[in-house]
Write a protein that holds these residues in place. Structure first.
Motif, PDB file in Angstrom:
ATOM      1  N   HIS A 233      68.088 -22.263  30.181  1.00 53.03           N
ATOM      2  CA  HIS A 233      68.003 -22.224  31.644  1.00 53.03           C
ATOM      3  C   HIS A 233      66.898 -23.136  32.164  1.00 53.03           C
ATOM      4  N   GLY A 234      66.346 -23.938  31.272  1.00 50.20           N
ATOM      5  CA  GLY A 234      65.335 -24.912  31.689  1.00 50.20           C
ATOM      6  C   GLY A 234      63.988 -24.316  32.051  1.00 50.20           C
ATOM      7  N   VAL A 235      63.694 -23.108  31.571  1.00 46.89           N
ATOM      8  CA  VAL A 235      62.379 -22.511  31.840  1.00 46.89           C
ATOM      9  C   VAL A 235      61.372 -23.075  30.832  1.00 46.89           C
ATOM     10  N   GLU A 236      60.294 -23.651  31.353  1.00 45.13           N
ATOM     11  CA  GLU A 236      59.289 -24.304  30.494  1.00 45.13           C
ATOM     12  C   GLU A 236      58.516 -23.280  29.663  1.00 45.13           C
ATOM     13  N   ILE A 237      58.560 -23.432  28.347  1.00 40.39           N
ATOM     14  CA  ILE A 237      57.801 -22.549  27.454  1.00 40.39           C
ATOM     15  C   ILE A 237      56.491 -23.232  27.047  1.00 40.39           C
ATOM     16  N   ASN A 238      56.553 -24.549  26.864  1.00 41.54           N
ATOM     17  CA  ASN A 238      55.388 -25.328  26.454  1.00 41.54           C
ATOM     18  C   ASN A 238      54.223 -25.115  27.442  1.00 41.54           C
ATOM     19  N   GLY A 239      53.123 -24.585  26.938  1.00 40.36           N
ATOM     20  CA  GLY A 239      51.944 -24.388  27.786  1.00 40.36           C
ATOM     21  C   GLY A 239      51.966 -23.141  28.650  1.00 40.36           C
TER      22      GLY A 239
ATOM     23  N   VAL B  48      53.853  -9.036  39.575  1.00 45.78           N
ATOM     24  CA  VAL B  48      54.491 -10.243  39.039  1.00 45.78           C
ATOM     25  C   VAL B  48      54.090 -11.461  39.862  1.00 45.78           C
ATOM     26  N   LYS B  49      53.697 -12.535  39.148  1.00 41.89           N
ATOM     27  CA  LYS B  49      53.336 -13.786  39.814  1.00 41.89           C
ATOM     28  C   LYS B  49      54.595 -14.406  40.423  1.00 41.89           C
ATOM     29  N   PRO B  50      54.543 -14.821  41.675  1.00 48.08           N
ATOM     30  CA  PRO B  50      55.735 -15.413  42.295  1.00 48.08           C
ATOM     31  C   PRO B  50      56.263 -16.586  41.460  1.00 48.08           C
ATOM     32  N   GLY B  51      57.562 -16.588  41.200  1.00 51.11           N
ATOM     33  CA  GLY B  51      58.181 -17.668  40.437  1.00 51.11           C
ATOM     34  C   GLY B  51      58.222 -17.444  38.933  1.00 51.11           C
ATOM     35  N   ALA B  52      57.592 -16.370  38.450  1.00 48.87           N
ATOM     36  CA  ALA B  52      57.563 -16.124  37.001  1.00 48.87           C
ATOM     37  C   ALA B  52      58.967 -15.832  36.454  1.00 48.87           C
ATOM     38  N   ALA B  53      59.139 -16.056  35.145  1.00 54.68           N
ATOM     39  CA  ALA B  53      60.383 -15.662  34.463  1.00 54.68           C
ATOM     40  C   ALA B  53      60.152 -14.294  33.831  1.00 54.68           C
ATOM     41  N   VAL B  54      61.032 -13.342  34.127  1.00 53.78           N
ATOM     42  CA  VAL B  54      60.847 -11.969  33.653  1.00 53.78           C
ATOM     43  C   VAL B  54      62.035 -11.556  32.794  1.00 53.78           C
ATOM     44  N   LEU B  55      61.736 -11.194  31.544  1.00 53.62           N
ATOM     45  CA  LEU B  55      62.782 -10.783  30.608  1.00 53.62           C
ATOM     46  C   LEU B  55      62.702  -9.295  30.374  1.00 53.62           C
ATOM     47  N   ASP B  56      63.795  -8.616  30.668  1.00 54.83           N
ATOM     48  CA  ASP B  56      63.831  -7.152  30.577  1.00 54.83           C
ATOM     49  C   ASP B  56      64.520  -6.743  29.274  1.00 54.83           C
ATOM     50  N   VAL B  57      63.721  -6.321  28.312  1.00 56.57           N
ATOM     51  CA  VAL B  57      64.261  -5.960  27.000  1.00 56.57           C
ATOM     52  C   VAL B  57      64.396  -4.442  26.868  1.00 56.57           C
ATOM     53  N   GLY B  58      63.809  -3.705  27.792  1.00 58.05           N
ATOM     54  CA  GLY B  58      63.750  -2.245  27.669  1.00 58.05           C
ATOM     55  C   GLY B  58      65.116  -1.591  27.732  1.00 58.05           C
ATOM     56  N   VAL B  59      65.311  -0.590  26.906  1.00 61.47           N
ATOM     57  CA  VAL B  59      66.540   0.194  26.959  1.00 61.47           C
ATOM     58  C   VAL B  59      66.166   1.668  27.030  1.00 61.47           C
TER      59      VAL B  59
END
Ligand SMILES: Nc1nc(=O)c2c([nH]1)NC[C@@H]1CN(c3ccc(C(=O)N[C@@H](CCC(=O)O)C(=O)O)cc3)C=[N+]21
Length: 284
Positions: free
Chosen positions: A152-158, A222-233
């Motif tokens: 999805h083009g979310v920058e991981i580097n840095g 949550v910081k505005p614009g952050a990517a949030v991954l919901d792994v909780g079940v």
């Protein structure tokens, strides 16, 4: 602002079609990858997951090897199935569905597995290889998260990544993956002993919520614009409740739905581990 969706279902479908092509290439060389599953007992949830894995295999052309034992199986019975799959040349890799029924000890079972056949990437040798930077199977959920962000083009580097939860399947292992030179993120691992979770969350570019606490991640943290991954079940009245409060979608730049986010990616990465193991063994 409304977050863009990290669509795990669609991304997993794309990955599965790429894997199908790689499986076809292996078959042309006379190699058929096979996934084994070991299911002990009759927990309906576990059975449902295992059946899902075999459906996924059928979709991409991977052969299925299903082993089932009753809840009354002894430690020795389970270990014998593991020995059998270790020796079976048709089995490229396999998983032992966890948790095992009460009375069975899971660690000796996992340690008995041939590490080169570890489809989950959670064998002690696999985790050791990941820590040491040696090629091998990688943990499926962390790998699925990296793939989901990347596609999805979310920058991981840095990026500043905050992970919540220290379980082995996600929290413990994702830091090892994301801090490799190839991913190059800065990772903070938070857990129930973290004094001020909000303090860490507010600076995160990427949040991985894997605590199993319903709606733990609140919009104001949550910081505005952050990517949030919901792994909780967690389950409430038969429905899946994640670790991320629904209001976060108004603040985040990216959000993974749950269901339909990280779960399908985890399953796709299990198939990926089987195809990679088969390719490694065939010298592709
Ligand atoms: N040795 C072992 N390896 C595992 O990988 C393993 C395990 N044991 N034990 C149980 C957990 C659970 N797990 C899931 C994977 C995908 C979804 C998944 O695809 N969920 C869908 C739908 C779920 C639903 O509707 O119930 C989704 O998120 O969209 C869920 C749960 C793997 N596990």
């Amino acid at each position: 602002m409304t977050a863009q969706i990290l669509d795990g279902k669609a991304t997993a479908a794309a990955i599965k079609s790429e894997l199908a092509a790689r499986v076809a290439a292996l078959k042309a060389k006379g190699v058929t990858p096979g996934l084994g599953t070991v299911l002990v007992g009759d927990d309906p949830g576990s059975r449902w997951y295992v059946n899902g894995k075999h459906r996924d295999c059928a979709e991409v052309g991977i052969a299925s090897i299903q082993r089932e034992l009753p809840a009354t199986a002894t430690q020795e019975d389970v270990e014998n199935v593991v020995r059998e799959l270790n020796a079976d040349p048709a089995c490229t890799g396999y998983i032992v569905q966890l948790p095992l029924p009460k009375g069975l000890d899971q660690n000796p079972v996992l340690e008995l597995m041939d590490p080169d056949k570890d489809a989950d990437g959670l064998h002690p040798t696999s985790l050791g290889r990941l820590a040491l930077g040696i090629e091998g199977p990688l943990p499926c959920t962390p790998l699925g998260i990296v793939e989901l962000l990347r596609r999805h083009g979310v920058e991981i580097n840095g990026a500043e990544v905050v992970v919540i939860g220290r379980g082995v399947t996600v929290g413990r292992s994702i830091g090892l993956l994301l801090t490799r030179r190839s991913e190059n993120a800065t990772v903070t691992l938070c857990h129930t002993g973290t004094r001020d979770l909000g303090y860490h969350l507010r600076k995160a570019d990427i949040v991985v919520a894997a605590a199993g606490v319903p709606h733990l991640v609140k919009p104001e943290d949550v910081k505005p614009g952050a990517a949030v991954l919901d792994v909780g079940v967690s389950r409430s009245e038969g429905k899946i409740v994640g670790d991320v409060h629904p209001g976060v979608a108004e603040v985040a730049g990216w959000i993974s739905p749950n269901p339909g986010g990280v779960g399908p990616m985890t399953r796709a990465m299990l198939l990926n581990n089987i195809v990679e193991a088969a390719e490694r063994r065939a010298g592709v």
